[in-house]
Motif scaffolding. Structure first.
Motif: not given
Length: 91
Positions: A57-86
């Motif tokens: 979780i991001l530090a700025s919004i780390s409060k009150n996730f206990e009462n968000r159980v059941g909420e749906t989360l999403y990811v972007p359709k295309q991956a933007k972050k690549k790992w490893g050496r270029r």
């Protein structure tokens, strides 16, 4: 946005644990239904068909996730972050 899964619980280290039907890449940003960034994928574990996903979780919004159980989360359709050496470009 693609559906990642719904929140099962909060771990003792303060990470969101959810169950998914897909295996996303590590480091992808995670958003809620209002398209606000919640955090990023930290770990994928468990069975390959329905893996568990740990979201840091991001530090700025780390409060009150206990009462968000059941909420749906999403990811972007295309991956933007690549790992490893270029690789160097060939000229």
């Amino acid at each position: 946005m693609k559906k990642l899964g719904s929140i099962l619980h909060l771990s003792n280290r303060g990470r969101i644990i959810l169950r998914s039907t897909q295996t996303p890449a590590l480091g992808l940003s995670v958003f809620n239904s209002r398209k606000e960034k919640v955090g990023f994928i930290h770990d994928v574990f468990g069975p390959t068909k329905d893996p568990y996903i740990s979201v840091k979780i991001l530090a700025s919004i780390s409060k009150n996730f206990e009462n968000r159980v059941g909420e749906t989360l999403y990811v972007p359709k295309q991956a933007k972050k690549k790992w490893g050496r270029r690789k160097r470009s060939k000229n």
